[in-house]
Design a protein around this motif. Structure first.
Motif, PDB file in Angstrom:
ATOM      1  N   LEU B 212       0.836  -1.204   0.000  1.00  0.00           N
ATOM      2  CA  LEU B 212       0.000   0.000   0.000  1.00  0.00           C
ATOM      3  C   LEU B 212       0.873   1.257   0.000  1.00  0.00           C
ATOM      4  CD1 LEU B 212      -2.799  -1.024   2.525  1.00  0.00           C
ATOM      5  CD2 LEU B 212      -2.951  -0.894   0.034  1.00  0.00           C
ATOM      6  N   MET B 213       1.939   1.211   0.778  1.00  0.00           N
ATOM      7  CA  MET B 213       2.815   2.381   0.856  1.00  0.00           C
ATOM      8  C   MET B 213       3.483   2.643  -0.495  1.00  0.00           C
ATOM      9  SD  MET B 213       6.194   2.977   3.162  1.00  0.00           S
ATOM     10  CE  MET B 213       5.479   3.243   4.766  1.00  0.00           C
ATOM     11  N   VAL B 214       4.118   1.621  -1.040  1.00  0.00           N
ATOM     12  CA  VAL B 214       4.804   1.794  -2.323  1.00  0.00           C
ATOM     13  C   VAL B 214       3.799   2.142  -3.415  1.00  0.00           C
ATOM     14  CG1 VAL B 214       6.288   0.682  -4.027  1.00  0.00           C
ATOM     15  CG2 VAL B 214       6.596   0.180  -1.606  1.00  0.00           C
ATOM     16  N   GLY B 215       2.649   1.458  -3.387  1.00  0.00           N
ATOM     17  CA  GLY B 215       1.620   1.689  -4.394  1.00  0.00           C
ATOM     18  C   GLY B 215       1.105   3.116  -4.370  1.00  0.00           C
ATOM     19  N   SER B 216       0.914   3.671  -3.184  1.00  0.00           N
ATOM     20  CA  SER B 216       0.364   5.028  -3.116  1.00  0.00           C
ATOM     21  C   SER B 216       1.404   6.060  -3.535  1.00  0.00           C
ATOM     22  CB  SER B 216      -0.173   5.330  -1.719  1.00  0.00           C
ATOM     23  OG  SER B 216       0.810   5.080  -0.748  1.00  0.00           O
ATOM     24  N   ILE B 217       2.662   5.810  -3.224  1.00  0.00           N
ATOM     25  CA  ILE B 217       3.709   6.733  -3.686  1.00  0.00           C
ATOM     26  C   ILE B 217       3.793   6.682  -5.217  1.00  0.00           C
ATOM     27  CG2 ILE B 217       6.185   7.251  -3.632  1.00  0.00           C
ATOM     28  CD1 ILE B 217       5.252   7.794  -0.943  1.00  0.00           C
ATOM     29  N   PHE B 218       3.750   5.465  -5.766  1.00  0.00           N
ATOM     30  CA  PHE B 218       3.697   5.321  -7.222  1.00  0.00           C
ATOM     31  C   PHE B 218       2.490   6.056  -7.787  1.00  0.00           C
ATOM     32  CE2 PHE B 218       6.136   2.198  -9.831  1.00  0.00           C
ATOM     33  CZ  PHE B 218       7.231   2.160  -9.004  1.00  0.00           C
ATOM     34  N   GLY B 219       1.377   5.941  -7.072  1.00  0.00           N
ATOM     35  CA  GLY B 219       0.141   6.597  -7.498  1.00  0.00           C
ATOM     36  C   GLY B 219       0.321   8.102  -7.555  1.00  0.00           C
ATOM     37  N   LEU B 220       0.989   8.651  -6.553  1.00  0.00           N
ATOM     38  CA  LEU B 220       1.207  10.106  -6.514  1.00  0.00           C
ATOM     39  C   LEU B 220       2.044  10.543  -7.720  1.00  0.00           C
ATOM     40  CD1 LEU B 220       1.040  12.851  -5.051  1.00  0.00           C
ATOM     41  CD2 LEU B 220       3.131  12.224  -3.834  1.00  0.00           C
ATOM     42  N   LEU B 221       3.130   9.800  -7.974  1.00  0.00           N
ATOM     43  CA  LEU B 221       3.978  10.130  -9.125  1.00  0.00           C
ATOM     44  C   LEU B 221       3.150  10.128 -10.407  1.00  0.00           C
ATOM     45  CD1 LEU B 221       7.166   7.961  -8.414  1.00  0.00           C
ATOM     46  CD2 LEU B 221       6.665  10.312  -7.721  1.00  0.00           C
TER      47      LEU B 221
END
Ligand SMILES: Nc1ncnc2c1ncn2[C@@H]1O[C@H](COP(=O)(O)OP(=O)(O)O)[C@@H](O)[C@H]1O
Ligand SMILES: [Mg+2]
Lengths: 265, 281
Positions: B212-221
């Motif tokens: 979830l953490m990595v996914g949401s950071i990817f999402g922000l990018l």
């Protein structure tokens, strides 16, 4: 509670607690078929402390898992009283090696797990009495990693007893503990058994442990897994740890050892 | 799944336990988690020194504003432009939240289901890897052609970027089956659903949270990138706008906001991880 009268009244109701008839189990693996159990028949008496003794790989766990309803047999059947065991039964609780507590739950919520799964309210009074009994009162909020191996196993015994089963299946429960803790646990389980009158089926590969605990020892041999011998143990109870260093006890250990060695030849 | 379990007696050995407790997970994220008050003070001091130093050096060397504006100017721009920026902030957050929620839900469910079927998992995994490694930004022009300049193409891109991340990490978590724990639950009469909610999910939780953490950071990018590729709204669009107008203090004010969002996401999941996913750390 008066343990002895409790057990006498139970024994008088005749009929075995559990009946294993012609139990066989094969595992089909890529490298061939393993005959883990071969026509094992056995009657477990109500309220007895039965030890299953045998070398590693002789099918002890396979037998216990079948008795717990965790897996089926290739042939034969297992009954609890009149009812055939085909799935886990509420009257039967299993105690695993290495405690098997859930690391993400604290002690209290680990013990509450069986109730959660059965969708019933935890029996708080009973649980706190049991915790008191095994010396874990006050540790309810601790996580498993904060407890010693012995404490973890005591917690798992409380978890098993909390749902008040009449049969307790224990698969080498103290095998991973050091010798001192193991003695302590053996004393504790003997006391609990004498107080509660549960039927206990206890797997071990230690002859001394089996002799210390059991009313009867079922000696198994491997490939295929079979019952080799059933030994009655009439040592008086409660048995102190020191009984293990008496000449009589040592002689019995050697008798059983001979019995197993003979079979190997 | 049950049939598979039924015939497997776990060995309960120490070796199995070692296999199960994959380190990594959140433990790698929690380094320095037990900060003392003194350490916190030092971190703040360092920030003050960096910001103050930048202020001083930029003034001293007379760096032109269009290359690097002074921190004080950036702060002033953030305040004065706030009323123009915050609607765009909301758009970005909205796209991120919706896209991430959709992507993460699908990723999580897929991971949960697929790991129950080793054969299906083997077939699907390379495609998921393809999704993880392909920059979803590349799809945005295509998505815009199909869905127009509204939020939809960006939401889809965010879902496509974060979902596979969540899926791949969650799957790693779900693969950590501990047969002894499942047997324990079954011995107390647990149903398949109960085994899933009471054993499998908590067991996988540390890796799910990492996903979830990595996914949401990817999402922000991806959100910001997609806004820069096309569309009239969002912080990404503001970056284009301010840089094309050479309004650098405002440009950096937006960058500061983006950094804040990123840090907040990290801190949030870090906290979630400490609370629900740190039992094996
Ligand atoms: N799931 C399984 N698949 C194949 N073989 C198994 C499986 N479980 C146990 N066995 C084999 O069955 C035999 C008995 O195993 P087990 O009941 O675990 O013995 P014990 O508990 O006495 O050590 C062993 O030879 C073991 O390798
Ligand atoms: Mg075994």
């Amino acid at each position: 509670m008066n343990a002895s009268t409790d057990r006498e009244s139970r024994n008088s109701t005749a009929g075995p607690k559990m009946t294993i008839s012609g139990a066989s189990k094969r595992y089909d693996t890529r490298s061939g078929t393993v005959h883990a159990l071969d026509r094992v028949s056995l009657e477990v008496r109500d309220g007895e402390f039965l030890c299953i003794l045998g070398p590693s790989g002789c099918g002890k766990s396979t037998l216990l898992w079948s008795m717990a309803g965790l897996h089926g047999l290739s042939s034969g059947e297992i009954r609890l009283g009149p009812s055939k065991i085909e799935a886990p039964h509420p009257e039967i609780a299993m105690i695993f090696q290495e405690a098997n507590l859930l690391p993400w739950r604290n002690l209290e919520s680990n013990i509450a797990l069986p109730f959660e799964l059965k969708r019933t309210k935890p029996d708080r009074a009973r649980i706190s009495r049991l915790l008191q009994r095994v010396g874990l009162a006050g540790f309810e909020s601790k996580y498993p990693r904060e407890l010693s191996g012995g404490m973890q196993q005591r917690a798992s015994i409380v978890r098993g007893l909390a749902v008040d089963p009449s049969v307790l299946l224990m698969d080498e429960p103290f095998g991973a503990l050091d010798a001192f803790t193991r003695d302590e646990m053996n004393l504790l389980i003997q006391e609990i058994w004498m107080e509660t009158g549960k039927t206990i089926i206890f797997i071990t590969h230690s002859i001394a442990e089996a002799l210390f605990l059991a009313d009867r020892i079922v000696v198994m041999s491997a490939r295929p897994g079979r019952i080799q011998e059933i030994v009655e143990v009439d040592l008086p109870r409660p048995r102190p740890i020191s009984v293990q260093s008496t000449p009589e006890f040592i002689a019995r250990v050697n008798d059983i050892k001979d019995m197993i060695d003979h079979r190997k030849v | 799944m049950d049939t598979q379990l039924r015939d497997q007696i776990p060995t309960f050995g120490a070796k199995q336990g070692a296999d199960i407790s994959l380190s990594g997970g959140l433990s790698s994220l929690s380094s320095g988690s037990n900060r003392t008050a003194f350490e916190t003070l030092v971190i703040i001091l360092v920030a003050v020194v960096i910001i103050g130093g930048a202020e001083l050096l930029i003034a001293l060397f007379e760096v032109p504003q269009y290359i690097l504006p002074r921190p004080s100017l950036i702060a002033a721009a953030l305040v004065s432009e706030w009323k123009f920026i915050w609607p765009h902030l909301l758009v970005t957050l909205y796209e991120l939240l919706v896209g991430f929620t959709i992507g993460a839900s699908i990723g999580f469910l897929l991971a949960a289901v697929i790991t129950q079927f080793p054969f299906v998992e083997k077939i699907v995994t390379p495609y998921i890897l393809l999704l993880v490694t392909t920059p979803m930004l590349a799809l945005v022009p295509l998505l815009i052609l199909r869905f127009g300049f509204g939020s939809e193409p960006r939401i889809i891109a965010v879902a496509l970027a974060s979902g596979p991340m969540v899926m791949i990490n969650s799957a790693t978590g779900f693969r950590r089956v501990d047969l002894a724990k499942i047997a324990l639950a079954r011995s107390f009469g647990a149903s398949t659903l109960q085994i899933f909610t009471k054993i499998r999910i908590p067991m996988a939780m540390p890796m799910i949270i990492v996903g979830l953490m990595v996914g949401s950071i990817f999402g922000l990018l991806t959100t910001v990138g997609a806004e820069m590729v096309g569309g009239a709204e969002g912080l990404g669009n503001r970056l284009n706008y301010y840089s094309s107008m050479i309004r650098m203090p405002q440009f950096f004010a937006v960058i500061t906001l983006l950094a804040t969002i990123g840090i907040s996401i990290y801190v949030f999941f870090f906290w979630v991880g400490k609370r629900w996913g740190s039992w094996d750390a």
